[in-house]
Design a protein around this motif. Structure first.
Motif, mmCIF file in Angstrom:
data_model
loop_
_atom_site.group_PDB
_atom_site.id
_atom_site.type_symbol
_atom_site.label_atom_id
_atom_site.label_comp_id
_atom_site.label_asym_id
_atom_site.label_seq_id
_atom_site.Cartn_x
_atom_site.Cartn_y
_atom_site.Cartn_z
ATOM 1 N N LYS A 570 27.647 30.218 72.578
ATOM 2 C CA LYS A 570 28.184 31.570 72.596
ATOM 3 C C LYS A 570 29.697 31.454 72.448
ATOM 4 O O LYS A 570 30.296 30.463 72.876
ATOM 5 N N ALA A 571 30.295 32.466 71.833
ATOM 6 C CA ALA A 571 31.736 32.414 71.625
ATOM 7 C C ALA A 571 32.333 33.796 71.796
ATOM 8 O O ALA A 571 31.675 34.815 71.526
ATOM 9 N N ARG A 572 33.578 33.808 72.237
ATOM 10 C CA ARG A 572 34.340 35.049 72.321
ATOM 11 C C ARG A 572 35.631 34.863 71.532
ATOM 12 O O ARG A 572 36.357 33.886 71.737
ATOM 13 N N ILE A 573 35.868 35.794 70.636
ATOM 14 C CA ILE A 573 37.022 35.702 69.742
ATOM 15 C C ILE A 573 37.814 36.994 69.840
ATOM 16 O O ILE A 573 37.242 38.088 69.811
ATOM 17 N N LYS A 574 39.113 36.866 69.961
ATOM 18 C CA LYS A 574 39.960 38.047 69.987
ATOM 19 C C LYS A 574 41.270 37.733 69.284
ATOM 20 O O LYS A 574 41.678 36.570 69.177
ATOM 21 N N GLY A 575 41.913 38.797 68.795
ATOM 22 C CA GLY A 575 43.147 38.554 68.077
ATOM 23 C C GLY A 575 43.797 39.833 67.587
ATOM 24 O O GLY A 575 43.302 40.947 67.807
#
Length: 727
Positions: A570-575
């Motif tokens: 699982k991954a969480r990406i923000k930007g």
């Protein structure tokens, strides 16, 4: 410059760009007081500034001024997009940190995480087209999950290539290029009316050059180029309500391969596998040069019928790809003439048929707009891959063959509507339901009589198995946008994306080959603003996003075995992404973009390994580009200078985040100076790319057991001259 210094420069220059030059790089072709560019990011024609999605678009003039020829050139200038490659034709996209590594996208049962559409046709396999012969009107890059209108595998985003439609104008364009590495290129395009309602356009392009690397063993240059492309489009407009376009394009590539440069892991302190390696990264020691052969054919029929209630569109397409390769990826001389050799070879024959029906409508005096449709895709993919292992001792040598045959079918229904709640406030609701099935036959066996057998078969005697699996996916989208003024759009959206499940293909065991891995899903959340200022001489577009991924498909290289694919993460990406353009006075423009990306695995654990908390591969924290363009008349002539600089922070090629597979920070400097005649009837241009001669790896494979780092590299400094004429 140190990495720290580069990072500080990146942040400073990006901040300065945001402060002094608001506008998007997507609208660089427009007049200073207009800035409009029309895109089809929502499967309908809209001004870029009216689309509540993160989109970067490159018009035809910008593609030319920036010397954009490949998707790598596009990635340099697009926030959130990274492109890596394990060979000259198989590119791997990563959008906002999400992309498929070669272990997934380059077997018969796998799919990419960022997809390509060419004139609306899904291009699932075979790589990207040559931009020269397509007579492009624009290129669009959509970031974030696009599962509602574009469907499967657009979980990270997509790239659209849109060509000009044939018209009743008569025109002809020709250009010729000569550059270093004996670069030669010619292209010709034309358009004409055959009758009052039948129009024809066609294009042809050929380019060739010597190789960028030298193979000491064979004495030949490798990683060269020999590519011919052509296309033709016929448009029939029998009535004011019926428009039919038939398109065909073909590309053929036949050139030497791209052997890997071998670097010895310095932490190993030498050893047999470090003997004889030439330290020059542009020199390889492969026993053969290898080869790359590829043919892509696409045939499509687009029909648009205007009805009293809306527009009905039918798009039928057939796409075929044949791809042969021989890659000596592990070659090392020891006590010459003895060598250690590992070679990958194979061929792929892919065909896909697709049919889409869409109905776009506009009701209630424009307050309700939308579209609905159905989609069908059938894909057959036959791939045979082999691996040769040749050690000085027969016990370590052998050849393994891995035939794969996969049939896939995808059916979907979808719809999306925009409803104006009150003037200037619009809500968007959409959804897509997809049903998908894959079945295949997978085999692995020993192909010679040698006692040894290369990975991934190891000591396995061989297998021949079948597998099949069905999946379904629901991918909705919700958005709200407020047109605060004619020049300010604020929006917020939630969207779900979906990537197909698949099969391992190249497996070390029978059970591994026949066991499917499941789809991955992502929820994307985004808020943004698209703004114009000072009579549209300044433009600033900003987007902040977060994406939550589940069942993430990951591949892991198991030393002396294979690449294992599983839904293990699982991954969480923000930007944050910023795009800007400023036109302070006529003839002068500054444009640029900046992206900040934080992409980490929130869960990633497999037996013996725990990558939770590691950075997602190919996800640089900082990335920016800045460009300047100045045009001035010289009598009846016109001169234009364009300079582009970009910098990308470091990242990793694999989830392990080990230093041996670091994608180091790198920069790129391009420039183009042109002189054109009256009415742009002719143009002479001098151009250069990667002018600082940056050495940038496009992928890194690390064999820890042998302490070997295998690396192909991006092109070195190139430059040349182009002359063009048009009628």
């Amino acid at each position: 410059m140190t990495n720290f210094g580069r990072k500080q420069s990146a942040l400073f220059m990006a901040s300065a760009a945001a402060a002094i030059m608001p506008a998007t790089a997507a609208a660089q072709d427009a007049a200073p007081t207009s800035g409009d560019i029309i895109v089809t990011a929502q499967r309908q024609e809209q001004r870029l500034q009216d689309v509540p999605i993160s989109v970067t678009a490159f018009g035809a003039e910008q593609l030319r001024d920036n010397s954009i020829e490949t998707v790598q050139d596009i990635a340099i200038r697009t926030p959130g997009l990274a492109v890596s490659a394990v060979d000259p034709v198989n590119t791997n996209f990563s959008m906002r940190g999400i992309g498929s590594p070669p272990g997934i996208s380059q077997n018969a049962g796998g799919d990419p995480s960022v997809v390509v559409f060419i004139d609306g046709v899904y291009a699932g396999r075979g790589g990207t087209p040559d931009l020269d012969a397509l007579d492009l009107e624009r290129v669009e890059v959509l970031r974030g999950p696009q599962g509602t209108l574009f469907g499967k595998n657009a979980i990270g985003g997509l790239v659209q290539f849109i060509s000009r439609k044939p018209t009743d104008d008569t025109s002809f364009f020709f250009d010729a290029t000569y550059g270093n590495y004996n670069r030669l290129g010619v292209s010709a395009r034309g358009n004409m009316a055959l009758t009052d309602n039948i129009y024809l356009s066609a294009g042809l392009s050929h380019k060739q050059r010597d190789g960028f690397e030298y193979n000491e063993t064979t004495g030949n240059d490798v990683n060269d180029l020999n590519l011919t492309t052509g296309r033709i489009a016929l448009r029939f407009v029998p009535t004011d309500t019926l428009d039919i376009i038939l398109r065909a394009d073909i590309a053929h590539q036949d050139q030497r391969g791209n052997p890997r440069h071998n670097d010895c892991d310095t932490s190993f302190n030498g050893g047999i596998h470090c003997v004889g390696i030439n330290p020059d990264p542009r020199v390889v020691n492969a026993y053969i040069d290898g080869e790359v052969k590829r043919t892509i054919q696409t045939y499509s029929a687009e029909v648009n019928l205007e009805l009293p209630s809306g527009t009905l569109t039918s798009l039928t397409a057939l796409r075929k790809v044949k791809f042969n390769f021989v890659t000596p990826f592990f070659s090392n001389p020891i006590n010459p003439p003895a060598q250690i050799e590992s070679t990958s070879f194979g061929e792929e024959d892919n065909s896909q048929f697709s049919q889409e029906l869409r109905f776009a409508f506009d009701a209630w005096d424009g307050r309700l707009k939308g579209q609905t449709g159905a989609y069908f895709l059938k894909e057959n993919n036959d791939r045979v891959e082999g691996q040769i292992q040749d050690f000085p001792t027969p016990a370590g040598s052998g050849t393994g063959i891995y035939p794969q045959s996969v049939n896939a079918r995808s059916v979907a229904v979808f719809g999306q509507v925009d409803f104006e709640i009150v003037p200037s406030l619009t809500a968007t609701v959409g959804a897509r339901m997809t049903w998908e099935r894959k079945s295949g036959r997978f085999a692995g066996f020993k192909a010679d009589s040698g006692p040894g057998l290369p990975p991934p078969l190891g000591s396995i005697g061989g297998y021949d198995v079948t597998g099949k699996k069905s999946w379904k996916a629901f991918t909705p989208r919700f958005a709200l946008n407020w047109k605060a003024t004619d020049d300010v759009l604020l929006y917020a959206s939630v969207a779900r994306g979906y990537k197909s499940g698949g099969f391992q293909g190249l497996s070390g065991t029978a059970s591994g080959a026949s066991t499917p891995y499941d789809p991955e899903f992502a929820w994307g959340y985004e808020v943004g603003a698209k703004t114009d200022w000072l009579d549209r001489r300044l433009r600033l577009n900003v987007a902040a996003f977060r994406t939550d991924y589940s069942d993430l498909q990951v591949s892991q290289l198991i030393p002396l075995c294979c690449v294992v694919v599983s839904n293990a993460a699982k991954a969480r990406i923000k930007g944050i992404e910023i795009e800007a353009v400023a036109r302070p006075f006529d003839g002068f423009q500054i444009d640029g973009s900046y992206a900040y990306l934080e992409a980490k695995f929130t869960e990633y654990s497999i037996p013996g390994l725990n990558y939770t908390g590691n950075r997602v591969p190919r996800s640089p924290k900082n990335k920016f580009n800045i460009g300047g363009q100045f045009e001035t008349p010289i009598g009846e002539l016109s001169a234009k200078l364009r300079v582009d600089y970009s910098w990308v922070d470091d990242a990793y090629f694999e989830a392990s985040n080990i230093p041996q597979q670091l994608w180091p920070s790198h920069e790129n400097l391009d420039a183009r100076l042109s002189l054109s005649g009256p009415n742009d009837r002719w143009e002479l241009s001098l151009w250069g790319k990667n002018l600082t001669d940056e050495l940038t790896p496009t992928y890194v494979t690390y064999f820890g057991a042998f302490r070997q780092i295998l690396t192909p590299y991006a092109p070195p400094r190139t430059y040349g001259v182009t002359v063009a004429f048009k009628i």
